[in-house]
Design a protein around this motif. Sequence first.
Motif, mmCIF file in Angstrom:
data_model
loop_
_atom_site.group_PDB
_atom_site.id
_atom_site.type_symbol
_atom_site.label_atom_id
_atom_site.label_comp_id
_atom_site.label_asym_id
_atom_site.label_seq_id
_atom_site.Cartn_x
_atom_site.Cartn_y
_atom_site.Cartn_z
ATOM 1 N N ARG A 132 5.786 3.567 5.838
ATOM 2 C CA ARG A 132 5.365 2.324 6.711
ATOM 3 C C ARG A 132 4.118 1.873 7.134
ATOM 4 O O ARG A 132 4.630 1.286 8.859
ATOM 5 C CB ARG A 132 6.619 1.839 6.342
ATOM 6 N N SER A 133 4.085 3.123 7.623
ATOM 7 C CA SER A 133 3.147 2.716 8.879
ATOM 8 C C SER A 133 1.851 1.851 9.152
ATOM 9 O O SER A 133 1.331 1.477 7.673
ATOM 10 C CB SER A 133 2.150 4.245 9.787
ATOM 11 N N SER A 134 0.622 2.174 9.948
ATOM 12 C CA SER A 134 -0.296 0.929 9.090
ATOM 13 C C SER A 134 -1.107 1.982 8.428
ATOM 14 O O SER A 134 -1.969 1.098 7.882
ATOM 15 C CB SER A 134 -1.293 0.933 10.710
ATOM 16 N N ALA A 135 -1.041 3.041 8.496
ATOM 17 C CA ALA A 135 -2.545 3.585 7.174
ATOM 18 C C ALA A 135 -1.448 3.832 6.090
ATOM 19 O O ALA A 135 -2.436 3.707 5.170
ATOM 20 C CB ALA A 135 -2.170 5.418 7.688
ATOM 21 N N GLY A 136 -0.603 3.820 5.790
ATOM 22 C CA GLY A 136 0.370 3.976 5.195
ATOM 23 C C GLY A 136 0.088 2.399 4.134
ATOM 24 O O GLY A 136 0.405 2.813 2.953
ATOM 25 N N ILE A 137 0.439 1.516 4.730
ATOM 26 C CA ILE A 137 0.856 -0.100 3.855
ATOM 27 C C ILE A 137 -0.855 -0.313 4.181
ATOM 28 O O ILE A 137 -0.815 -1.283 3.031
ATOM 29 C CB ILE A 137 1.187 -1.446 5.062
ATOM 30 N N SER A 138 -1.599 0.263 4.514
ATOM 31 C CA SER A 138 -2.907 -0.489 4.774
ATOM 32 C C SER A 138 -3.468 0.577 2.985
ATOM 33 O O SER A 138 -4.805 -0.102 2.223
ATOM 34 C CB SER A 138 -3.969 -0.317 5.721
ATOM 35 N N ALA A 140 -1.617 1.336 0.900
ATOM 36 C CA ALA A 140 -1.035 0.816 -0.596
ATOM 37 C C ALA A 140 -1.607 -0.395 -1.053
ATOM 38 O O ALA A 140 -2.000 -0.893 -1.872
ATOM 39 C CB ALA A 140 0.652 0.391 -0.530
ATOM 40 N N GLY A 141 -2.175 -1.652 0.049
ATOM 41 C CA GLY A 141 -2.244 -2.552 0.508
ATOM 42 C C GLY A 141 -1.403 -3.666 -1.129
ATOM 43 O O GLY A 141 -2.138 -5.101 -0.227
ATOM 44 N N SER A 142 -0.373 -4.078 -0.527
ATOM 45 C CA SER A 142 0.527 -4.868 -1.766
ATOM 46 C C SER A 142 0.452 -5.781 0.147
ATOM 47 O O SER A 142 1.056 -5.398 0.629
ATOM 48 C CB SER A 142 2.028 -4.057 -2.185
ATOM 49 N N GLU A 143 0.587 -7.213 -0.976
ATOM 50 C CA GLU A 143 1.117 -8.296 0.248
ATOM 51 C C GLU A 143 2.811 -8.010 1.034
ATOM 52 O O GLU A 143 2.997 -8.550 1.841
ATOM 53 C CB GLU A 143 1.102 -9.709 -0.816
ATOM 54 N N LYS A 144 3.560 -7.310 -0.525
ATOM 55 C CA LYS A 144 5.077 -7.397 0.397
ATOM 56 C C LYS A 144 4.772 -6.535 1.465
ATOM 57 O O LYS A 144 6.068 -6.270 2.334
ATOM 58 C CB LYS A 144 5.459 -6.538 -1.240
ATOM 59 N N MET A 145 3.861 -5.447 1.772
ATOM 60 C CA MET A 145 4.253 -4.550 2.934
ATOM 61 C C MET A 145 3.155 -4.725 3.536
ATOM 62 O O MET A 145 3.359 -4.587 4.940
ATOM 63 C CB MET A 145 3.435 -3.120 2.227
ATOM 64 N N THR A 146 2.238 -5.303 3.662
ATOM 65 C CA THR A 146 1.062 -5.723 4.544
ATOM 66 C C THR A 146 1.277 -6.693 5.014
ATOM 67 O O THR A 146 0.827 -7.677 6.558
ATOM 68 C CB THR A 146 -0.764 -5.897 3.691
ATOM 69 N N LYS A 147 1.934 -8.833 4.232
ATOM 70 C CA LYS A 147 1.710 -9.390 5.100
ATOM 71 C C LYS A 147 2.466 -9.397 6.500
ATOM 72 O O LYS A 147 3.360 -8.812 6.440
ATOM 73 C CB LYS A 147 3.065 -10.338 3.922
ATOM 74 N N GLY A 148 2.021 -10.315 7.270
ATOM 75 C CA GLY A 148 2.235 -10.237 8.306
ATOM 76 C C GLY A 148 1.784 -8.956 9.925
ATOM 77 O O GLY A 148 2.124 -8.574 11.010
ATOM 78 N N PHE A 149 1.308 -8.384 9.215
ATOM 79 C CA PHE A 149 0.981 -6.962 10.116
ATOM 80 C C PHE A 149 0.186 -6.532 10.234
ATOM 81 O O PHE A 149 -0.779 -5.619 10.644
ATOM 82 C CB PHE A 149 2.364 -5.720 9.390
ATOM 83 N N GLY A 150 -1.210 -7.443 9.588
ATOM 84 C CA GLY A 150 -3.117 -7.772 10.061
ATOM 85 C C GLY A 150 -3.195 -7.398 11.767
ATOM 86 O O GLY A 150 -1.772 -7.894 12.297
ATOM 87 N N PRO A 151 -4.097 -6.895 11.856
ATOM 88 C CA PRO A 151 -5.605 -6.650 11.374
ATOM 89 C C PRO A 151 -4.812 -5.233 10.571
ATOM 90 O O PRO A 151 -4.240 -4.675 11.130
ATOM 91 C CB PRO A 151 -6.406 -6.221 11.769
ATOM 92 N N LEU A 152 -5.197 -5.066 9.153
ATOM 93 C CA LEU A 152 -4.890 -3.888 8.423
ATOM 94 C C LEU A 152 -6.543 -2.673 8.187
ATOM 95 O O LEU A 152 -7.130 -2.898 9.583
ATOM 96 C CB LEU A 152 -4.778 -3.848 7.443
ATOM 97 N N LEU A 153 -5.731 -1.240 8.371
ATOM 98 C CA LEU A 153 -6.637 -0.325 8.634
ATOM 99 C C LEU A 153 -7.958 -0.146 7.547
ATOM 100 O O LEU A 153 -7.576 -0.685 6.751
ATOM 101 C CB LEU A 153 -6.310 0.404 8.816
ATOM 102 N N PRO A 154 -8.469 -0.855 7.996
ATOM 103 C CA PRO A 154 -10.005 -0.859 6.677
ATOM 104 C C PRO A 154 -10.423 1.090 6.350
ATOM 105 O O PRO A 154 -9.251 1.693 7.367
ATOM 106 C CB PRO A 154 -10.921 -0.669 7.698
ATOM 107 N N GLY A 155 -10.861 0.899 5.045
ATOM 108 C CA GLY A 155 -11.138 2.163 4.490
ATOM 109 C C GLY A 155 -10.889 2.223 3.482
ATOM 110 O O GLY A 155 -10.746 3.711 3.113
#
Length: 393
Positions: A132-138, A140-155
Amino acid sequence: MIASILPTYNRAPLTFVSGEGSWLTEADGRHFLDLGAGIAVNALGHAHPALVAALTDQAQALWHVSNLYNIPAQQKLADALVDQTFADTVFFTNSGTESCELAVKMARKYWYDKGQPDRTEIITFSGSFHGRSSAGISAAGSEKMTKGFGPLLPGFTHLEFGDHDALQSAVSDKIAAILVEPVQGEGGIRPLPDQCLKGLRDLCDQHGILLIFDEVQCGMGRTGKLFAHEWAGITPDIMMVAKGIGGGFPLGAVLATENAASSMTAGTHGSTYGGNPLACAVGAKVMEIVADDAFLAEVNRKAGHLRQKLEGLVAAHPDVFETVRGSGLMLGLKCKTTNTDVVAAGYAQNILTVPAADNVIRLLPALTITDAEIDEAIKRLDAAATTMTEADA
C-alpha cells in the motif's frame, strides 16, 4: 465523529481474544476454525509452542539495538535463507510493503550504477498486489488502490495478466525489471503456470532484465515448496518475502543474488526496526520448521486432501461455487454468488475465510492444519453454502 482508530477497514463484527493452532476464540466464547491464518501470516498457526518459546527467550535477553550493531539472530536467519534459496544476501524489513520498496530501489540502482540511468521502467501485471505504499500501489496500478492518491510514482508498465504478446512488445532498453507474483493472492489466487515463469526467466536472460518475484503471500511453504517459484525450477534475481516468515510477528525480507544487490552499498538503504532481535528469533525458528523436507511433504499431502474435498464441495453446491484454483495450501473458491456473502455465511458457521478479487474466497489455513480440521472445515463450508441456497429458494 471520527473513530479513534482511523476507519480504513471494513471489519467483521468479530473480536478474537486468543488462539491455538487453527482455532480462534471470540470474546463471547465461540470457537472459530481459521482458514485465513491472518492472511497467510500465521504459517504455523496460533501460539505455536516453538515460536512462543523463541520469542519469550529473546524477549528476556534483548529486544532492540538497531542496525548500528551486529544482531546474532539476524545473522542466523540470513544464513538460513541464503543456505536454502537462490539468494546470496538478505535485507530484513518489517513488512511486504517495505520489501517492495527495496526491491524497486535495488533494481533501479543496479542500472544506474551500470551506467544506464534511464533504465528505470518495471513491468507489472493486472491483478497484482505489492503493498500500500506509493511504490506498491503504483506498481499494481489498479484504480481501486490508486484513485485519489496521485500523482503516482512513475516508471511502471502495466500489462494484462497472461498477455504474452503485450509482454514481448513491452520489452525495450528502458526496462529495468519484471515484477510478478508466482501466485497472485489479492488478485484471486491466480497461479502463473510453470511454463510462463520459465518463459519470464528466459526473456529476462535474453534482454538482461532483472526478474523480481513477490512471494510475500505464496512463499514460506504455502504452496508445498519453501518458495512457489521452485516448482518451475527457475530462480529470480530479487525476491520479496514477508507474512509467513515471521509466523505472526512482523517481519519481511528482500533476498537477492550478489549481482542484483551489487549497487546496494553502505548508506543506500536502511531500517530502524528491520531485522530486530525479536523478529529474527521468531523467523529463524519458522525457517527451521518450515524448510524441513518432511514438513513440506506433509503440506503437500494435506493440500491434496483439502483440494479433493473442495472439489466435492463445488460439485455439491453448483449454484454457490464455480471452481477451485490455486496451489498447495493457497487455494481459492471462485464463487457464483457474491464472495463476501459466502465469507459472511461462513462466520455464521464459525469458520473464517478471506475474500479476494475475481469473486474468490481465499483458503489460507495454517500449514499445521490437521486432516480432522480439514474435514471439519469442509463440513462448515458445506453448511454455509446450504444456508445460502436455502435463502435463495
